[in-house]
Scaffold this motif. Structure first.
Motif, short mmCIF file in Angstrom:
data_model
loop_
_atom_site.label_atom_id
_atom_site.label_comp_id
_atom_site.label_asym_id
_atom_site.label_seq_id
_atom_site.Cartn_x
_atom_site.Cartn_y
_atom_site.Cartn_z
N GLY A 65 0.84 -1.41 0.15
CA GLY A 65 -0.25 0.02 -0.23
C GLY A 65 0.84 1.36 -0.16
N LEU A 66 1.85 1.26 0.82
CA LEU A 66 2.83 2.59 0.91
C LEU A 66 3.56 2.63 -0.44
N GLY A 67 3.98 1.59 -1.07
CA GLY A 67 4.52 1.57 -2.35
C GLY A 67 3.63 2.14 -3.45
N SER A 68 2.52 1.70 -3.40
CA SER A 68 1.39 1.99 -4.30
C SER A 68 1.10 3.80 -4.13
N ILE A 69 1.14 4.12 -3.05
CA ILE A 69 0.88 5.37 -2.67
C ILE A 69 2.17 6.42 -3.12
N ALA A 70 3.18 5.68 -2.92
CA ALA A 70 4.35 6.67 -3.37
C ALA A 70 4.75 6.77 -4.89
N THR A 71 4.28 5.63 -5.52
CA THR A 71 4.26 5.54 -6.91
C THR A 71 3.41 6.33 -7.63
N SER A 72 2.13 6.41 -6.92
CA SER A 72 0.92 7.32 -7.47
C SER A 72 1.38 8.56 -7.19
N ALA A 73 1.91 8.97 -6.26
CA ALA A 73 2.29 10.25 -6.05
C ALA A 73 3.27 10.64 -6.68
N ALA A 74 4.39 9.94 -6.99
CA ALA A 74 5.46 10.25 -7.98
C ALA A 74 4.82 10.46 -9.58
N ILE A 75 3.80 9.59 -9.80
CA ILE A 75 3.38 9.73 -11.22
C ILE A 75 2.53 11.06 -11.54
N GLY A 76 1.97 11.37 -10.46
CA GLY A 76 0.97 12.63 -10.41
C GLY A 76 2.11 13.81 -10.39
N THR A 77 3.35 13.73 -9.70
CA THR A 77 4.20 14.99 -9.69
C THR A 77 4.48 15.22 -11.28
N LEU A 78 4.84 13.85 -11.80
CA LEU A 78 5.52 13.84 -13.18
C LEU A 78 4.30 14.38 -14.23
N MET A 79 3.06 14.07 -13.78
CA MET A 79 2.07 14.45 -14.76
C MET A 79 2.01 16.14 -14.53
N GLU A 80 2.12 16.78 -13.44
CA GLU A 80 2.28 18.05 -13.46
C GLU A 80 3.47 18.70 -14.11
N ALA A 81 4.62 17.93 -14.01
CA ALA A 81 5.84 18.48 -14.50
C ALA A 81 5.91 18.40 -15.90
N GLY A 82 5.52 17.29 -16.30
CA GLY A 82 5.62 17.16 -17.96
C GLY A 82 4.25 17.35 -18.67
N PHE A 83 3.34 17.43 -18.11
CA PHE A 83 1.98 17.60 -18.75
C PHE A 83 1.31 18.73 -18.65
N TYR A 84 0.91 18.87 -17.34
CA TYR A 84 -0.02 20.29 -16.87
C TYR A 84 0.72 21.57 -17.17
N TRP A 85 1.99 21.47 -16.52
CA TRP A 85 2.67 22.73 -16.37
C TRP A 85 3.09 23.37 -17.71
N PRO A 86 3.52 22.71 -18.77
CA PRO A 86 3.67 23.25 -19.90
C PRO A 86 2.53 23.90 -20.62
N PHE A 87 1.13 23.28 -20.31
CA PHE A 87 -0.02 23.78 -20.73
C PHE A 87 -0.24 25.07 -19.85
N TYR A 88 0.01 25.03 -18.90
CA TYR A 88 -0.32 26.34 -18.18
C TYR A 88 0.68 27.31 -18.26
N ARG A 89 1.68 27.18 -18.56
CA ARG A 89 2.87 28.22 -18.98
C ARG A 89 2.45 28.68 -20.35
N ARG A 90 1.75 28.00 -21.23
CA ARG A 90 1.49 28.49 -22.42
C ARG A 90 -0.03 28.94 -22.47
N ARG A 91 -0.48 29.30 -21.21
CA ARG A 91 -1.81 29.90 -21.20
C ARG A 91 -2.82 29.10 -21.94
N ILE A 92 -2.87 27.85 -22.16
CA ILE A 92 -3.83 26.72 -22.84
C ILE A 92 -5.31 26.92 -22.33
N SER A 93 -6.20 27.04 -22.95
CA SER A 93 -7.51 27.19 -22.23
C SER A 93 -7.81 25.76 -21.24
#
Lengths: 292, 240
Positions: A65-93
Motif C-alpha cells: 500500500g505504501l509502495g502504491s501511494i508513493a508510486t502514485s504520488a510520483a506519477i502525479g508529480t510527473l504528470m504536473e511537471a511534464g504535462f499540465y505545467w507546459p499547458f499552464y505556461r503557454r496559457r492553454i485554455s
C-alpha cells in the motif's frame, strides 16, 4: 428494513472511499482549476501497482500500500511537471487541457490494458471475517476501508489547516497573487498533483483488496469524485465529503428501491439536480454581488 | 542612512503580444527614494511595475536589484530577495479568511513576531477582522489587508500599483497614513503609481512622468504634482 440498514451501512463505507477520492480530485480542481480526467487512470494504475507488489512481489499488504501511494504520488508529480505545467505556461485554455487530460487518461488505460489485460484482477484471498452489529453485517475489509479512509481524510484535513497548505487553497483563486507573495507556483502545483494522486491510491488499494478491479474502472470512479466535488461545492472542502457520502448513500437507496443496475445513474441525477437548483453546491460560498 | 542604488533599470522594453508598451526605460532607485510615477492611462506605468516583477516579460534591457540581475528571475524569487509588489486589483484571496491571507503572505509562519505585530498594529481594520472572509471586506479594508500582506515579508523596495484607486477619501488617507508609519519603521524605498496626486504628494520625494512608454520627466520637486498647468503641459485629463 434490515436490508435498507445493511445497504446504508455499505453506503457509508463506500462514502468514506468516495470521500477520499473526492478530496484528491477536489484539491486539483480547486487549486489548479484543472478538470483532472487522468485522475481516474491514476487511481486504476495505483491499484495495479498494489496488485503487482502483493501478487508478484510478495510484499505484505501495508508495505505494498505504501509502495502504491508513493508510486502514485510520483506519477502525479510527473504528470504536473511534464504535462499540465507546459499547458499552464503557454496559457492553454482549460477546455483544451480537459481534452488533453482525457487523451492522457485513454492512453494510460490502453497501456494498462496491454500490460494487465481487460479482465478483472483480484488478489486471491479466502472468505473475509465479518462483524455483526444488530441487523448490519460488515466484513473486516469493509471496516478497514472505513477506518483507513476516514483516518486518511482526517489527516488530509488537518494538513490543509497548516498555513503552508492554505496556499494550495488560495492558488485556484489567484495564481499571480501566490507568486507576488513569494511562493513558487510550480512547486505548489507539483505538491497538489502528488498529494492528490497519493490520496487516490488509498481507496484504490482497498477496492483492489476487496473486489478487484479492471483497467477500465477509472472513468466511473472519476465521475463519482467529480460529482461529489461539484455537488458538495468546489469552494469548500467539507462539501466534497458531504457530496461523496450523498452519492454513496443515494446509490444504496437506489439498490434498495430499484436495482443495482441503476446506481450509475445516481451520480448524474445528483449532478443535474445540483447544477439546476444550487449551482454553488450544497455548502458552496455565498458571494457578495461584486465578488462575481 | 547610506545612500545606495537598490534598483537599476536600463533600456527596458516590454509589452503584450504585438504591442510594445515600454520603449527603452532607464531608471535608478535609491534606498531613500519614494517615487510617484504619473502619466495618462495606457502610458506604461503599471506595465513598468509588472515588468520589474517579471509578470510581463521584458523584450530587451536589464533590471538589477542590489546588483543582482532579475529580469529573468521568477516572480516569487524576486519577492523573496526583497521587492514587495501590491497589485492594483485581485490582491487578496477572497475565499479565504483574513487570517489565512496573512498566514500565506507571511511565508507560512504564525502571525507572531515583531514585524507581524507592527504591521497589524498599523492596520487595526485588519487585526479586528481576522476571522472574516476577505471577500466580505469593504474596498478600503481589502486594500489595507493587501498592503499588510505585502509587508509581512521584509522588503527593501515596495512597488504599489494604484493602492488607493476607488477608495473613499477617508479610507485612502487611512491607508496612506499606515503606509507612512510602515515606511518610517522599516525604511524601504517605494515606487507608487497613482492618479490621486494630492493624496500621495506628502509621501513621495521624487516624481516621474511617463508618456507613451517613456520617461519624460524625473524631478525631486514633488510640489509640481499639485501644479495643474505644469501637469497639463505633460499630459491632459489628470485627475487631482
Amino acid at each position: 428494513m434490515n436490508l435498507l440498514l445493511q445497504l446504508l451501512a455499505n453506503g457509508i463505507v463506500n462514502g468514506a472511499m468516495f470521500a477520499l477520492l473526492a478530496i484528491g480530485f477536489g484539491l486539483v480542481y480547486r487549486s489548479l482549476r484543472v478538470f483532472h480526467v487522468a485522475y481516474g487512470a491514476c487511481f486504476v494504475l495505483s491499484a495495479f501497482v498494489y496488485y503487482l507488489l502483493v501478487t508478484c512481489g510478495g510484499w505484505p499488504w501495508w508495505l505494498a500500500g505504501l509502495g502504491s501511494i508513493a508510486t502514485s504520488a510520483a506519477i502525479g508529480t510527473l504528470m504536473e511537471a511534464g504535462f499540465y505545467w507546459p499547458f499552464y505556461r503557454r496559457r492553454i485554455s482549460s477546455e483544451a487541457v480537459l481534452v488533453a487530460s482525457l487523451g492522457l487518461a485513454i492512453m494510460l488505460e490502453n497501456v494498462m490494458a496491454l500490460l494487465f489485460g481487460n479482465e478483472v484482477a483480484a488478489i486471491p484471498r479466502g472468505l473475509s471475517q465479518s462483524v455483526t452489529l444488530g441487523p448490519v453485517r460488515l466484513t473486516m475489509i469493509q471496516i478497514a476501508q472505513f477506518a483507513i479512509c476516514t483516518s486518511v481524510a482526517s489527516a488530509v484535513f488537518l494538513l490543509l489547516r497548516l498555513p503552508s497548505f492554505k496556499i494550495v487553497l488560495g492558488m485556484g483563486e489567484n495564481t499571480e497573487l501566490v507568486q507576488t507573495l513569494g511562493h513558487s507556483l510550480p512547486r505548489y502545483r507539483m505538491l497538489v498533483l502528488g498529494l492528490a494522486s497519493g490520496i487516490a491510491a488509498v481507496p484504490a488499494c482497498l477496492v483492489m483488496t476487496d473486489v478487484g478491479m479492471d483497467v477500465h474502472a477509472g472513468m466511473s470512479y472519476l465521475l463519482i469524485a467529480a460529482v461529489a466535488v461539484l455537488a458538495g461545492g468546489v469552494a469548500r472542502a467539507p462539501g466534497w465529503l458531504l457530496g461523496a457520502y450523498l452519492v454513496a448513500v443515494l446509490q444504496s437507496v437506489v439498490i434498495w428501491k430499484f436495482s443495482a443496475k441503476w446506481t450509475g445513474l445516481v451520480a448524474f441525477a445528483l449532478l443535474l439536480a445540483i447544477l439546476l437548483f444550487r449551482r454553488e453546491g450544497l455548502v458552496g460560498l455565498h458571494k457578495r454581488k461584486e465578488e462575481g | 542612512m547610506t545612500l545606495q542604488n537598490v534598483l537599476q533599470v536600463q533600456s527596458l522594453t516590454s509589452g503584450y503580444r504585438n504591442r510594445v508598451v515600454l520603449q527603452g526605460i532607464s531608471l535608478d532607485v535609491c534606498n531613500d527614494n519614494h517615487i510617484a510615477i504619473i502619466g495618462a492611462n495606457g502610458c506604461g506605468k503599471s506595465t513598468l511595475l509588472r515588468t520589474i516583477m517579471n509578470l510581463v516579460p521584458s523584450t530587451t534591457g536589464e533590471i538589477s536589484f542590489r546588483e543582482t540581475q532579475i529580469e529573468r528571475m521568477p516572480t516569487d524569487q524576486i519577492v523573496r530577495i526583497g521587492i514587495g509588489y501590491l497589485k492594483q486589483t485581485e490582491n487578496v484571496f477572497r475565499q479565504l479568511s483574513v487570517r489565512d491571507n496573512l498566514s500565506i503572505a507571511s511565508g507560512a509562519k504564525a502571525l507572531a513576531g515583531e514585524r507581524a505585530e507592527f504591521v497589524l498594529d498599523c492596520f487595526p481594520v485588519v487585526r479586528n477582522r481576522l476571522k472574516v472572509r476577505a471577500g466580505l471586506l469593504s474596498g478600503g479594508q481589502r486594500q489595507s489587508l493587501a498592503l499588510a500582506m505585502v509587508l509581512m515579508r521584509p522588503v527593501s523596495l515596495l512597488l504599489l500599483d494604484e493602492p488607493i484607486a476607488g477608495l473613499s477619501p477617508s479610507a485612502a488617507s487611512e491607508l496612506m497614513h499606515s503606509l507612512e508609519s510602515l515606511k518610517s519603521r522599516f525604511s524601504f524605498a517605494s515606487v507608487i503609481v497613482e492618479h490621486r496626486l494630492r493624496r500621495i504628494e506628502p509621501l513621495v520625494n521624487r516624481l516621474i512622468v511617463m508618456r507613451n512608454g517613456e520617461i519624460i520627466d524625473d524631478t525631486t520637486d514633488t510640489q509640481l504634482m499639485l501644479d495643474a498647468s505644469w501637469l497639463d503641459e505633460r499630459y491632459r485629463h489628470v485627475p487631482t
